[in-house]
Design an enzyme around this catalytic site. Structure first.
Site, PDB file in Angstrom:
ATOM      1  N   ASP A   1       0.989  -1.207   0.244  1.00  0.00           N
ATOM      2  CA  ASP A   1       0.422  -0.258   0.096  1.00  0.00           C
ATOM      3  C   ASP A   1       1.109   1.740  -0.534  1.00  0.00           C
ATOM      4  O   ASP A   1       2.141   1.046   0.448  1.00  0.00           O
ATOM      5  CB  ASP A   1      -0.600   0.028   0.890  1.00  0.00           C
ATOM      6  CG  ASP A   1       0.179   0.283   2.258  1.00  0.00           C
ATOM      7  OD1 ASP A   1      -0.268   1.317   3.105  1.00  0.00           O
ATOM      8  OD2 ASP A   1       0.341  -0.931   2.923  1.00  0.00           O
ATOM      9  N   SER A   2       1.124   2.159  -0.727  1.00  0.00           N
ATOM     10  CA  SER A   2       1.142   3.663  -0.609  1.00  0.00           C
ATOM     11  C   SER A   2       2.273   3.803  -1.242  1.00  0.00           C
ATOM     12  O   SER A   2       2.883   3.156  -2.014  1.00  0.00           O
ATOM     13  CB  SER A   2       0.624   4.326   0.462  1.00  0.00           C
ATOM     14  OG  SER A   2       1.304   5.350   0.362  1.00  0.00           O
ATOM     15  N   ALA A   3       3.438   3.848  -0.333  1.00  0.00           N
ATOM     16  CA  ALA A   3       4.859   3.796  -1.082  1.00  0.00           C
ATOM     17  C   ALA A   3       5.015   1.999  -0.846  1.00  0.00           C
ATOM     18  O   ALA A   3       6.081   1.120  -1.390  1.00  0.00           O
ATOM     19  CB  ALA A   3       6.006   3.782   0.487  1.00  0.00           C
TER      20      ALA A   3
END
Length: 326
Positions: A163-165
């Site tokens: 998720d995300s990074a």
């Protein structure tokens, strides 16, 4: 379930979502706008993150957490649900902007993924900034994948997610695996991926995003790409050639500042012949599946992930009871 296509789930917005969106907009977003203005803020956040790892994060009694160690980092094996196939694995990369977060902070995602994927989840505690570089995080991701192969897991029995990074790391790792001639996993899931680290202003959803300030995302990208070519696909995967990659599921919120780059990844990967399931959830905040303990929409998203994994043949479909428990 159709694997290749776009979906905007038409669920009514829950009262929990309305309340959380308002809370984020009034607290977390202003706080990050104020704090993320100096490199020392990253150092402070990293120190707080290390201290937070000493705190016992509660999880359901049926969830098993076992520490894992690698050459340069650690992690944990997460097992939940019944009938897990120990010959299979899901490798998970947590988010946190490459300076915060850990496997502990993302257990609400990893134990549910173990349920819906019917396999153990290896949540990697990869090296992060400001002490370490993007290349160190990528090296840890590839090392963990190689470890799974050396343990006897067949590539077709491995799923990669983040998720995300961690979504950025998922995409970069897939590109690096292919370019190095490594056998690729069966599928990948990216939740709100941060895919473009070039120095671009983000105008879309600049005011609508309840959590991430667009200017701070840009500031952070400058920090991590200093001395690098930001258009290198391993730095900004949105500029990569996705030819040959496994089926990909991308989940994002319609009001995220990162939404457009997630959509661009889907479009580019599809153009390169990759099967892509792109889901844009109405008004959901950044990485909303992390809020599954309190957010009905987040729990529904895991049902969608289960159907995707079953559709791409990445393992047997989780039972209705298992999905409901997640």
């Amino acid at each position: 379930m159709r694997i290749d296509g776009d979906l905007i789930p038409e669920y009514p917005l829950s009262w929990q979502a309305r309340a959380l969106i308002g809370l984020m907009r009034g607290t977390l977003k202003p706080a990050s706008s104020l704090l993320m203005r100096h490199p020392l803020a990253l150092v402070g956040a990293a120190h707080i993150g290390r201290l937070a790892r000493l705190v016992q994060v509660p999880h359901p009694a049926h969830v098993s957490i076992v520490p894992a160690a690698f050459s340069d980092c650690g992690g944990e094996w997460v097992r939940a649900g019944e009938g897990l196939d120990e010959n299979k694995a899901l490798l998970y990369f947590h988010g946190g902007g490459y300076f915060s977060g850990s496997p502990r902070t993302h257990r609400s995602i990893t134990w549910r993924l173990s349920v819906v994927a019917r396999r153990p989840v290896l949540a990697l505690d990869y090296r992060q900034g400001p002490v370490h570089k993007l290349s160190d995080s990528l090296a840890d991701a590839l090392d963990a994948y190689d470890c799974l192969l050396r343990r006897g897991h067949a590539p077709k029995d491995i799923i990669v997610a983040g998720d995300s990074a961690g979504g950025h790391l998922t995409l970069a790792a897939l590109l690096a695996m292919r370019d190095r001639g490594l056998p690729l996993p069966a599928a990948a899931i990216c939740l709100s991926p941060w895919a473009d680290l070039t120095d671009i202003p983000r105008h879309a959803n600049r005011w609508q995003d309840p959590l991430l300030p667009a200017s701070r995302v840009r500031w952070l990208a400058r920090r991590w790409t200093s001395g690098l070519d930001p258009r290198d696909p391993l730095v900004s995967p949105v500029h990569g050639d996705f030819t040959g990659l496994p089926p990909l599921m991308i989940v994002t919120g319609s009001t995220e500042v990162l939404r457009d780059e997630a959509r661009r990844v889907a479009e580019r990967a599809r153009r390169d012949g990759v099967l892509v399931r792109y889901e844009e959830w109405r008004r959901m905040p950044h990485v909303f599946p992390l809020l599954a303990d309190v957010l009905p929409e987040a729990r529904l998203a895991f049902q969608h992930m289960a159907r995707f994994l079953a559709a791409v043949g990445a393992g047997p479909a989780a039972s209705a009871d298992d999905i409901a428990a997640a």
